[in-house]
Design a protein around this motif. Structure first.
Motif, PDB file in Angstrom:
ATOM      1  N   ALA A   1       2.322   0.679  -6.227  1.00 55.07           N
ATOM      2  CA  ALA A   1       2.318   2.034  -6.075  1.00 55.07           C
ATOM      3  C   ALA A   1       2.544   3.093  -6.850  1.00 55.07           C
ATOM      4  O   ALA A   1       3.512   2.883  -7.556  1.00 55.07           O
TER       5      ALA A   1
ATOM      6  N   ASN B   1      -3.375   6.537  -1.855  1.00 55.00           N
ATOM      7  CA  ASN B   1      -3.498   5.677  -0.698  1.00 55.00           C
ATOM      8  C   ASN B   1      -4.523   4.711  -0.881  1.00 55.00           C
ATOM      9  O   ASN B   1      -4.837   4.024   0.206  1.00 55.00           O
TER      10      ASN B   1
ATOM     11  N   ILE C   1       3.929  -3.578   2.560  1.00 53.38           N
ATOM     12  CA  ILE C   1       4.296  -2.423   1.630  1.00 53.38           C
ATOM     13  C   ILE C   1       5.560  -2.465   1.440  1.00 53.38           C
ATOM     14  O   ILE C   1       6.423  -2.240   2.537  1.00 53.38           O
ATOM     15  N   ASN C   2       6.255  -2.644   0.423  1.00 54.75           N
ATOM     16  CA  ASN C   2       7.749  -2.557   0.119  1.00 54.75           C
ATOM     17  C   ASN C   2       8.320  -3.717   0.958  1.00 54.75           C
ATOM     18  O   ASN C   2       9.378  -3.422   1.709  1.00 54.75           O
TER      19      ASN C   2
ATOM     20  N   GLN D   1       2.671  -4.262   7.629  1.00 53.37           N
ATOM     21  CA  GLN D   1       1.920  -3.133   8.136  1.00 53.37           C
ATOM     22  C   GLN D   1       1.183  -3.416   9.456  1.00 53.37           C
ATOM     23  O   GLN D   1       0.488  -4.674   9.430  1.00 53.37           O
TER      24      GLN D   1
ATOM     25  N   TYR E   1      -4.220   0.631   8.060  1.00 54.70           N
ATOM     26  CA  TYR E   1      -5.056   0.255   6.843  1.00 54.70           C
ATOM     27  C   TYR E   1      -6.479  -0.359   7.232  1.00 54.70           C
ATOM     28  O   TYR E   1      -6.633  -0.917   8.281  1.00 54.70           O
TER      29      TYR E   1
ATOM     30  N   LEU F   1      -5.183   3.054   3.076  1.00 56.90           N
ATOM     31  CA  LEU F   1      -4.331   3.339   3.878  1.00 56.90           C
ATOM     32  C   LEU F   1      -4.669   4.537   4.869  1.00 56.90           C
ATOM     33  O   LEU F   1      -5.045   5.339   4.232  1.00 56.90           O
TER      34      LEU F   1
ATOM     35  N   PRO G   1       2.844   5.267  -0.244  1.00 53.86           N
ATOM     36  CA  PRO G   1       3.706   4.427  -0.730  1.00 53.86           C
ATOM     37  C   PRO G   1       4.489   5.173  -1.768  1.00 53.86           C
ATOM     38  O   PRO G   1       4.009   5.787  -2.652  1.00 53.86           O
TER      39      PRO G   1
ATOM     40  N   THR H   1       5.932  -2.313  -3.726  1.00 52.44           N
ATOM     41  CA  THR H   1       4.928  -3.384  -3.933  1.00 52.44           C
ATOM     42  C   THR H   1       4.038  -3.260  -2.657  1.00 52.44           C
ATOM     43  O   THR H   1       4.262  -3.019  -1.797  1.00 52.44           O
ATOM     44  N   VAL H   2       2.661  -3.580  -3.022  1.00 51.31           N
ATOM     45  CA  VAL H   2       1.528  -3.543  -1.870  1.00 51.31           C
ATOM     46  C   VAL H   2       1.095  -5.201  -2.372  1.00 51.31           C
ATOM     47  O   VAL H   2       0.644  -5.503  -3.167  1.00 51.31           O
TER      48      VAL H   2
END
Length: 111
Positions: A39, A44, A73-74, A78, A83, A92, A98, A103-104
């Motif tokens: 990110a 988003n 995400i991180n 999610q 999303y 998102l 983020p 990280t995604v």
């Protein structure tokens, strides 16, 4: 002469085995494809061009071709409400984005 002491016979119950057939369940083959991005703290929306280049060609598959998806995400899974995935894009739906450097990771399972 000594009398032999007679012990009772052991009481054993053996299970009835109705059949000698053996059933084997072979699991289906599954393929897992992962999309990785970092990110920037601003956007988003993540597309295939935002994928980590060092890991090769990053693809976001069409959801109708995928059996199941997970978005992290991180390292936090999610909920689906946060999303939307389209072919080549992750959008998102949250108000915040983020943080920069998060990280995604999108996991796509194909059965």
């Amino acid at each position: 002469m000594e009398k032999k002491q007679r012990l009772p016979k052991p009481y054993l119950i053996l299970p009835d085995v109705p059949s000698t057939e053996i059933y084997v369940h072979i699991p289906k083959k599954m393929m897992v494809i992962e999309y990785f991005a970092i990110a920037d703290g601003i956007t988003n929306i993540f597309t295939e061009k935002d994928g980590v280049k060092e890991l090769g060609n990053q693809k976001i598959l069409d959801p109708s071709k995928v059996s199941y998806m997970n978005l992290f995400i991180n390292a936090v899974l999610q909920p689906k409400e946060n999303y939307e995935v389209k072919k080549g894009m992750i959008c998102l739906k949250t108000e915040d984005v983020p943080i920069c450097g998060a990280t995604v990771i999108l996991q796509m399972f194909i059965v």
